[in-house]
Write a protein that holds these residues in place. Structure first.
Motif, PDB file in Angstrom:
ATOM      1  N   ASN A  49       0.840  -1.195   0.000  1.00 20.57           N
ATOM      2  CA  ASN A  49       0.000   0.000   0.000  1.00 20.57           C
ATOM      3  C   ASN A  49       0.879   1.251   0.000  1.00 20.57           C
ATOM      4  OD1 ASN A  49       0.498  -1.045   2.799  1.00 20.57           O
ATOM      5  ND2 ASN A  49      -0.439   0.883   3.405  1.00 20.57           N
ATOM      6  N   HIS A  50       0.330   2.344  -0.541  1.00 23.64           N
ATOM      7  CA  HIS A  50       1.140   3.543  -0.777  1.00 23.64           C
ATOM      8  C   HIS A  50       0.448   4.749  -0.141  1.00 23.64           C
ATOM      9  CE1 HIS A  50       4.087   6.082  -2.429  1.00 23.64           C
ATOM     10  NE2 HIS A  50       3.604   6.268  -3.655  1.00 23.64           N
ATOM     11  N   SER A  51       0.938   5.175   1.030  1.00 24.40           N
ATOM     12  CA  SER A  51       0.288   6.284   1.726  1.00 24.40           C
ATOM     13  C   SER A  51       1.235   7.418   2.093  1.00 24.40           C
ATOM     14  CB  SER A  51      -0.399   5.775   3.003  1.00 24.40           C
ATOM     15  OG  SER A  51       0.548   5.240   3.920  1.00 24.40           O
ATOM     16  N   ASP A  55       7.416   5.365   1.787  1.00 24.11           N
ATOM     17  CA  ASP A  55       7.187   3.957   1.445  1.00 24.11           C
ATOM     18  C   ASP A  55       8.352   3.311   0.700  1.00 24.11           C
ATOM     19  OD1 ASP A  55       4.695   4.200   2.630  1.00 24.11           O
ATOM     20  OD2 ASP A  55       3.655   4.580   0.744  1.00 24.11           O
ATOM     21  N   ALA A  56       8.882   4.000  -0.297  1.00 20.27           N
ATOM     22  CA  ALA A  56       9.970   3.415  -1.097  1.00 20.27           C
ATOM     23  C   ALA A  56      11.201   3.159  -0.246  1.00 20.27           C
ATOM     24  CB  ALA A  56      10.309   4.328  -2.273  1.00 20.27           C
ATOM     25  N   LEU A  57      11.505   4.076   0.684  1.00 16.75           N
ATOM     26  CA  LEU A  57      12.685   3.898   1.537  1.00 16.75           C
ATOM     27  C   LEU A  57      12.466   2.784   2.544  1.00 16.75           C
ATOM     28  CD1 LEU A  57      13.721   7.621   2.192  1.00 16.75           C
ATOM     29  CD2 LEU A  57      14.477   6.058   0.390  1.00 16.75           C
ATOM     30  N   VAL A  58      11.244   2.657   3.062  1.00 20.01           N
ATOM     31  CA  VAL A  58      10.931   1.567   3.995  1.00 20.01           C
ATOM     32  C   VAL A  58      11.013   0.229   3.275  1.00 20.01           C
ATOM     33  CG1 VAL A  58       9.101   0.543   5.406  1.00 20.01           C
ATOM     34  CG2 VAL A  58       9.539   3.002   5.543  1.00 20.01           C
ATOM     35  N   VAL A  59      10.484   0.160   2.053  1.00 24.47           N
ATOM     36  CA  VAL A  59      10.544  -1.073   1.267  1.00 24.47           C
ATOM     37  C   VAL A  59      11.991  -1.443   0.959  1.00 24.47           C
ATOM     38  CG1 VAL A  59      10.105  -1.979  -1.056  1.00 24.47           C
ATOM     39  CG2 VAL A  59       8.233  -1.000   0.284  1.00 24.47           C
ATOM     40  N   PHE A  60      12.812  -0.458   0.597  1.00 21.50           N
ATOM     41  CA  PHE A  60      14.227  -0.733   0.330  1.00 21.50           C
ATOM     42  C   PHE A  60      14.892  -1.318   1.567  1.00 21.50           C
ATOM     43  CE2 PHE A  60      18.696   0.545   0.433  1.00 21.50           C
ATOM     44  CZ  PHE A  60      19.155   0.022  -0.767  1.00 21.50           C
ATOM     45  N   TRP A 120       8.609  -5.294  -6.883  1.00 22.45           N
ATOM     46  CA  TRP A 120       7.764  -4.617  -5.902  1.00 22.45           C
ATOM     47  C   TRP A 120       6.849  -3.660  -6.642  1.00 22.45           C
ATOM     48  CZ3 TRP A 120       8.276  -5.291  -0.459  1.00 22.45           C
ATOM     49  CH2 TRP A 120       9.346  -6.125  -0.074  1.00 22.45           C
ATOM     50  N   LEU A 121       5.591  -3.625  -6.218  1.00 16.68           N
ATOM     51  CA  LEU A 121       4.596  -2.818  -6.922  1.00 16.68           C
ATOM     52  C   LEU A 121       3.681  -2.133  -5.904  1.00 16.68           C
ATOM     53  CD1 LEU A 121       3.437  -2.263  -9.841  1.00 16.68           C
ATOM     54  CD2 LEU A 121       1.841  -4.138  -9.392  1.00 16.68           C
ATOM     55  N   PHE A 122       3.388  -0.857  -6.150  1.00 13.88           N
ATOM     56  CA  PHE A 122       2.398  -0.128  -5.355  1.00 13.88           C
ATOM     57  C   PHE A 122       1.099  -0.103  -6.172  1.00 13.88           C
ATOM     58  CE2 PHE A 122       6.517   1.785  -4.111  1.00 13.88           C
ATOM     59  CZ  PHE A 122       6.474   1.539  -2.746  1.00 13.88           C
ATOM     60  N   PRO A 123       0.187  -1.052  -5.940  1.00 16.19           N
ATOM     61  CA  PRO A 123      -0.971  -1.177  -6.827  1.00 16.19           C
ATOM     62  C   PRO A 123      -1.962  -0.018  -6.761  1.00 16.19           C
ATOM     63  CG  PRO A 123      -1.135  -2.706  -4.983  1.00 16.19           C
ATOM     64  CD  PRO A 123       0.233  -2.115  -4.928  1.00 16.19           C
ATOM     65  N   GLN A 124      -1.844   0.864  -5.746  1.00 18.84           N
ATOM     66  CA  GLN A 124      -2.707   2.047  -5.718  1.00 18.84           C
ATOM     67  C   GLN A 124      -2.238   3.108  -6.711  1.00 18.84           C
ATOM     68  OE1 GLN A 124      -2.233   2.133  -1.307  1.00 18.84           O
ATOM     69  NE2 GLN A 124      -4.367   2.812  -1.327  1.00 18.84           N
ATOM     70  N   VAL A 153       2.748 -11.418  -3.103  1.00 23.55           N
ATOM     71  CA  VAL A 153       2.960 -11.374  -1.655  1.00 23.55           C
ATOM     72  C   VAL A 153       2.487 -10.028  -1.109  1.00 23.55           C
ATOM     73  CG1 VAL A 153       4.625 -11.692   0.209  1.00 23.55           C
ATOM     74  CG2 VAL A 153       5.006 -12.812  -2.005  1.00 23.55           C
ATOM     75  N   PRO A 154       1.418 -10.004  -0.306  1.00 25.10           N
ATOM     76  CA  PRO A 154       0.964  -8.741   0.280  1.00 25.10           C
ATOM     77  C   PRO A 154       1.910  -8.276   1.396  1.00 25.10           C
ATOM     78  CG  PRO A 154      -0.792 -10.399   0.244  1.00 25.10           C
ATOM     79  CD  PRO A 154       0.500 -11.107  -0.005  1.00 25.10           C
ATOM     80  N   VAL A 155       2.340  -7.023   1.300  1.00 23.16           N
ATOM     81  CA  VAL A 155       3.152  -6.391   2.342  1.00 23.16           C
ATOM     82  C   VAL A 155       2.388  -5.153   2.807  1.00 23.16           C
ATOM     83  CG1 VAL A 155       5.367  -5.317   2.910  1.00 23.16           C
ATOM     84  CG2 VAL A 155       5.274  -7.206   1.265  1.00 23.16           C
ATOM     85  N   CYS A 156       1.946  -5.165   4.053  1.00 23.04           N
ATOM     86  CA  CYS A 156       1.125  -4.081   4.586  1.00 23.04           C
ATOM     87  C   CYS A 156       1.975  -3.137   5.427  1.00 23.04           C
ATOM     88  CB  CYS A 156      -0.008  -4.648   5.439  1.00 23.04           C
ATOM     89  SG  CYS A 156      -1.116  -5.763   4.547  1.00 23.04           S
ATOM     90  N   LEU A 157       1.889  -1.845   5.132  1.00 23.63           N
ATOM     91  CA  LEU A 157       2.592  -0.814   5.895  1.00 23.63           C
ATOM     92  C   LEU A 157       1.564   0.010   6.664  1.00 23.63           C
ATOM     93  CD1 LEU A 157       5.073   0.653   3.225  1.00 23.63           C
ATOM     94  CD2 LEU A 157       5.382  -1.347   4.681  1.00 23.63           C
ATOM     95  N   TYR A 158       1.787   0.149   7.976  1.00 20.73           N
ATOM     96  CA  TYR A 158       0.879   0.972   8.773  1.00 20.73           C
ATOM     97  C   TYR A 158       1.692   1.926   9.635  1.00 20.73           C
ATOM     98  CZ  TYR A 158      -3.290   2.441  11.209  1.00 20.73           C
ATOM     99  OH  TYR A 158      -4.323   3.213  11.689  1.00 20.73           O
TER     100      TYR A 158
END
Length: 221
Positions: A49-51, A55-60, A120-124, A153-158
């Motif tokens: 998810n992209h909020s 996000d990109a730095l956390v995913v990296f 890795w993909l941000f589907p939003q 693979v779902p990766v949820c960021l909150y």
């Protein structure tokens, strides 16, 4: 379409910078897997998810310390042009205003998976507030994995504040799902099925944070 221009040397030095940068700005980054989740080997498609800008730095950082796979990420062309260094860590562009460019980006993504890489993909597509529902998934993940055995693979960021000056982010990696497991006959229906599954998972992470049932999350900083 702007392709990635990966550099292992830059990758290493950027990781040293990024983990310090995240430590400075976050109270903590915490990670957990779903009850039965396991990290699949490459090739795999991770959806996130992209909020926020983070996000990109956390995913990296997650890929550097947890998944540890040679990864590529699809980013909006505007972001690549503003921050071209992302190309060196595996980012490539998509311009959704240009149908031909979308096709080129989709084909580039499929080629990376055929080469055994992780995507890795941000589907939003664009940043959307963390609490907005529906999430508004674009169909890229379904198109990329159509009629394949590539795990999604779902990766949820909150992101949250918990009485401290700095925020925290909780990350949960859930069980992979495959194109064949998504309900529906059309790509539109399967994309909705994927979004519905992901929404349930993201809301579970939200409840973990609200109810403070986070003892199973481990620190990544």
């Amino acid at each position: 379409m702007i392709p990635a221009k990966k550099s292992k040397r830059f990758d290493y030095f950027f990781h040293q910078f990024n983990k310090r940068f995240l430590r400075f700005h976050f109270k903590g980054i915490y990670y957990a897997k779903g009850e039965h989740a396991s990290l699949p080997p490459s090739p795999a498609l991770y959806i996130v998810n992209h909020s926020t800008w983070w996000d990109a730095l956390v995913v990296f950082h997650l890929n550097q310390v947890v998944t540890k796979q040679e990864s590529y990420v699809m980013m909006h062309e505007k972001g690549i042009r503003e921050f071209p260094f992302f190309r060196k860590i595996g980012a490539f562009s998509v311009n959704r205003d240009n149908p031909k460019d979308i096709v080129r980006s989709m084909n580039y993504a499929k080629e990376r998976l055929k080469d055994g890489k992780t995507l890795w993909l941000f589907p939003q597509g664009d940043e959307r507030h963390l609490e907005i529902r529906p999430l508004g998934f674009l169909p890229g993940a379904v198109h990329i994995t159509k009629n394949t055995a590539i795990p999604i693979v779902p990766v949820c960021l909150y992101y949250t504040f918990t009485g401290e000056r700095k925020p925290e982010v909780y990350i949960k990696v859930e069980d992979p799902v495959y194109f064949s497991q998504l309900t529906g006959n059309s790509s539109k229906e399967k994309n909705q099925s994927l979004e519905d599954r992901y929404t349930i998972l993201l809301d579970k992470v939200k409840q973990d944070v609200i109810q403070q049932t986070t003892s199973h999350y481990q620190s990544l900083l």
